[in-house]
Design an enzyme around this catalytic site. Structure first.
Site, PDB file in Angstrom:
ATOM      1  N   GLU A  79      34.479  45.799  43.402  1.00 11.69           N
ATOM      2  CA  GLU A  79      35.877  46.002  43.826  1.00 11.69           C
ATOM      3  C   GLU A  79      36.403  47.163  44.673  1.00 11.69           C
ATOM      4  OE1 GLU A  79      38.557  44.076  40.348  1.00 11.69           O
ATOM      5  OE2 GLU A  79      36.673  45.146  39.409  1.00 11.69           O
ATOM      6  N   SER A 138      38.311  40.865  39.473  1.00 12.13           N
ATOM      7  CA  SER A 138      38.610  40.356  40.961  1.00 12.13           C
ATOM      8  C   SER A 138      37.906  38.917  40.713  1.00 12.13           C
ATOM      9  CB  SER A 138      38.285  41.087  41.959  1.00 12.13           C
ATOM     10  OG  SER A 138      39.179  42.058  41.747  1.00 12.13           O
ATOM     11  N   GLU A 175      42.126  37.124  29.705  1.00 12.42           N
ATOM     12  CA  GLU A 175      41.825  38.486  29.965  1.00 12.42           C
ATOM     13  C   GLU A 175      43.048  39.200  30.266  1.00 12.42           C
ATOM     14  OE1 GLU A 175      39.234  38.383  33.367  1.00 12.42           O
ATOM     15  OE2 GLU A 175      40.779  38.590  34.660  1.00 12.42           O
ATOM     16  N   ASN A 203      43.718  43.274  32.509  1.00 21.18           N
ATOM     17  CA  ASN A 203      43.583  44.099  33.633  1.00 21.18           C
ATOM     18  C   ASN A 203      44.474  45.372  33.264  1.00 21.18           C
ATOM     19  OD1 ASN A 203      41.760  42.154  35.537  1.00 21.18           O
ATOM     20  ND2 ASN A 203      43.549  41.173  35.137  1.00 21.18           N
ATOM     21  N   SER A 251      49.447  42.193  46.111  1.00 17.56           N
ATOM     22  CA  SER A 251      49.088  41.864  44.591  1.00 17.56           C
ATOM     23  C   SER A 251      50.148  41.469  43.595  1.00 17.56           C
ATOM     24  CB  SER A 251      48.393  43.327  44.182  1.00 17.56           C
ATOM     25  OG  SER A 251      47.231  43.627  44.706  1.00 17.56           O
TER      26      SER A 251
END
EC number: 6.3.2.4
Length: 327
Positions: A15, A165, A287, A289, A298
């Site tokens: 990443e 990612s 999940e 982040n 983003s």
């Protein structure tokens, strides 16, 4: 007197390029009336600070200072824009905690926990957080494809346990594909989580501390042109991200409550972005982040804009919140 802010970016994982883009966006938008911002590249082969012209100067790792030619410069706060290791898995958080330097992301334990998909979901299940059926596999384990498919069925997802990612993530439709996908995923991590594929509306929920308060941002619906929300979908325009999401009020209420509860239960700080899939009206967590992408395209910055929060205010709030923490 203006505070010196180090914006760390880069990292040691796949990443790295995304993180460098995030860091540059923070550098461009951070309020220069209040702060002296400095770009710091944390890379496998070097830690360096960049001056305004892009010239590099080594970081003194003993105290995280940089001499740009006028003596050692120290920092009042670190803005953590590293995705993946060592900025999202607890290493940099622990380092700065030892040095007593405030930083904008969560603490080291929370970073390590949220970076580990298997451990995160295991911790949250007792709180009633729903998730997919899963099978855990380590590199040294004997591969038993029959046992895996008895547990999760087809189609299923093979995921690197500690990666972001969508690196090391593969969707498997047939048993003969499973072994090859597992071998590819092991190139990213020596631990895997293999999950039943959930079919439903996928959403992303940002939860942040904004002006000192825990705030759930407008929800984003993910519509991928590909089989799932993979790297191409996330960063190469192969998806449509709709904010606010086209979901019912009941779905929005439920997923916001779960995302906020998880943030509080885990004692998070800074930004977080959690992914869910709805089965009916019930959100199932995929999940979390703890250092989500901060590029112009983003998801978290998109959500902030819909909420009426500029990038300048978003980043300034994170810095001020970190500066107000006690170390």
């Amino acid at each position: 007197m203006k505070k010196n802010i180090a914006i760390i970016m880069g990292g040691y994982s796949s990443e790295v390029d995304i993180s460098l883009k995030s860091g540059e966006v923070v550098y461009a938008h951070l309020n220069n009336d209040s702060y002296n911002a400095y770009r710091i590249h944390i890379l496998k082969d070097k830690w360096v600070g960049l001056d305004e012209n892009g010239q590099m100067f080594p970081v003194n790792r003993h105290d995280f200072s940089v001499d740009f030619g006028q003596g050692p410069l120290t920092f009042d706060c670190v803005f953590n824009a590293i995705h993946g290791t060592p900025g999202e898995d607890g290493y940099m958080q622990a380092y700065f905690a030892l040095l007593g330097i405030p930083q904008t992301s969560c603490d080291y334990y929370q970073a390590a926990l949220t970076f580990n998909k298997r451990d995160l979901l295991s911790v949250l299940r007792p709180y009633g957080v729903k998730c997919a059926r899963s099978y855990h596999l380590n590199k040294e384990d004997e591969l038993d494809t029959v046992a895996i498919l008895e547990k999760v069925g087809l189609p299923c997802f093979v995921k690197a346990n500690k990666a972001g990612s969508s690196f090391g993530v593969f969707k498997v439709y047939q048993e003969r594909e499973l072994k090859a996908c597992i071998e590819k995923a092991f190139e990213e991590d020596d631990e895997l989580i293999i999950e039943a594929a959930l079919e439903g509306t996928e959403v992303s929920v940002g939860v942040i501390r904004y002006e000192g308060k825990i705030t759930v941002l407008p929800i984003t619906e993910i519509v991928s042109e590909n089989d799932f929300f993979d790297y191409e979908a996330k960063y190469q325009g192969k998806s449509t991200e709709i904010t606010p999401a086209r979901i019912s009020d009941e779905q929005a209420r439920k997923v916001s409550e779960v995302a906020s509860m998880v943030y509080r239960v885990l004692k998070m700080k800074g930004y977080s972005r959690s992914e869910f899939i709805f089965i009916g009206d019930e959100p199932h967590m995929l999940e979390m982040n703890s250092n989500p992408g901060l590029t112009e395209e983003s998801i978290l910055p998109q959500q902030a804009r819909v909420a009426g929060i500029s990038l300048r205010k978003l980043f300034e709030s994170a810095v001020e919140d970190a500066l107000n923490q006690k170390y």
